[in-house]
Write an enzyme that holds these catalytic residues in place. Structure first.
Site, PDB file in Angstrom:
ATOM      1  CB  CYS A 114      -0.734  -0.086   1.166  1.00  0.00           C
ATOM      2  SG  CYS A 114      -2.741  -1.320   1.774  1.00  0.00           S
ATOM      3  CG  HIS A 256      -3.301   3.640   2.108  1.00  0.00           C
ATOM      4  ND1 HIS A 256      -3.552   3.069   0.995  1.00  0.00           N
ATOM      5  CD2 HIS A 256      -2.989   1.848   2.903  1.00  0.00           C
ATOM      6  CE1 HIS A 256      -4.449   1.603   1.261  1.00  0.00           C
ATOM      7  NE2 HIS A 256      -3.439   2.177   2.073  1.00  0.00           N
ATOM      8  CG  ASN A 286      -6.188  -0.694   1.629  1.00  0.00           C
ATOM      9  OD1 ASN A 286      -6.184  -0.549   0.136  1.00  0.00           O
ATOM     10  ND2 ASN A 286      -6.446  -0.928   2.836  1.00  0.00           N
TER      11      ASN A 286
END
Length: 335
Positions: A114, A256, A286
């Site tokens: 990520c 993020h 996500n």
């Protein structure tokens, strides 16, 4: 005044697959509910690929939009940040470059889960600073649903699919769109917190067959939460200090989109008020490495992010890995 050859954002694009999956959809097959998911993650819906679609397909769509946004049909290199390449070998980036008609430019993948977009920014900036390329297409794309156990409600409700991309060109460190100092870090001693245990050389060389569940993404949520908050907070603070800003100077905070509670905790620690926080996790979930550029593209298109805004970016992912960066947002066309 700063001198040198900087990487400057000149185009942006994003893409999500058309298949919308709501919390109600997930509650039909998992022991969960819309309220449970919203309370713990802040997510209401997300996008899944359909059978036959790959990360490369998502990357091509986002890359095409970024190139059109930049008004540039050719770049000097392609960097693809992803955890879900089309296949273990070769890298997916060369195929994406070919499909975009970019010819025989250097192209490679970056694997930082990520944090991939920020690690990709560092890679792209390095290519520009060294003179390898005058412009770089950086794409972050993940088809996370291909590695998520559909029966594991702790991950199945969070992760989704999507892609975001930026075009960077060589320019002046003082112009809008120029990347500020990048802050990156990792801690491999905690790699077990976020992993896919099987499928790599360690498991394959062990001579022991892997359990079926070991081919799926696993995350120790409580410990990951703590480290994510600490690392994104510290990296963000350092990035702001290195560019010569104060936290009060940040106009937009683009973190993020991991989990709404993580985002709130980091923002609160940094003292960034709600009206300066960018978020789209409720709508897209996500999306791994794609999270930040997808958010930036969406916020640029709907006017939440405008030219002149001082933007702070930060991410945390497997590795463990983390990073932060700053940029004064340029005038961009969205496609």
């Amino acid at each position: 005044m700063s001198t040198g050859r900087a990487a400057v954002v000149t185009g942006i694009g994003s893409y999500v697959p058309p298949n919308i999956v709501t919390n109600e959809d997930l509650s039909q097959r998992l022991d969960t509910s819309d309220e449970w998911i919203r309370t713990r993650t802040g997510i209401a819906e997300r996008f899944y690929i359909t059978p036959g679609t790959s990360t490369g397909d998502l990357a091509v769509e986002a890359g095409l939009r970024a190139l059109k946004s930049a008004g540039d049909e050719q770049v000097g290199a392609v960097v693809l940040a992803t955890t879900t390449p089309d296949q273990p070998c070769p890298a997916t980036a060369p195929q994406v470059a070919a499909r975009l008609g970019l010819g025989q430019v250097p192209a490679f993948d970056v694997a930082a889960v990520c944090s991939g977009f920020l690690y990709g920014l560092a890679s792209a900036a390095g290519l520009i600073a060294s003179g390898v390329a005058d412009s770089v297409l950086l794409i972050a794309a993940d088809a996370f649903t291909t590695i998520i156990n559909p029966e594991d409600r702790t991950t199945a409700v969070i992760f989704a699919d999507g892609a975001g991309a930026v075009v960077l060109r060589a320019g002046s460190p003082d112009e809008p769109g120029a990347l500020g100092p990048l802050v990156l870090g990792s801690d491999g001693e905690l790699s077990h917190l976020i992993e896919v245990p099987a499928g790599g050389s360690r498991q394959r060389s062990s001579g022991r067959p892997a359990a079926p569940e070991d081919y799926y993404f696993k995350m120790l949520g409580r410990e990951t939460y703590r480290h994510a908050v600490e690392r994104m907070t510290s990296a963000s603070t350092e990035a702001v200090e290195r560019v010569g800003w104060r936290l009060d100077d940040v106009d937009r905070f683009a973190a993020h989109q991991a989990n709404a509670r993580i985002l709130e905790a980091v923002s609160d620690r940094l003292g960034i008020p709600e009206e300066r926080r960018l978020s789209n996790i409720a709508r897209v979930g996500n999306t791994g490495a794609a999270s930040i550029p997808l958010l930036l593209a969406e916020a640029t298109a709907d006017g939440r992010l405008t030219a002149g805004n001082r933007v702070l970016l930060t991410a945390f992912g497997g590795g463990l890995s983390w990073g932060a960066a700053t940029v004064v947002w340029p005038e961009l066309q969205t496609i």
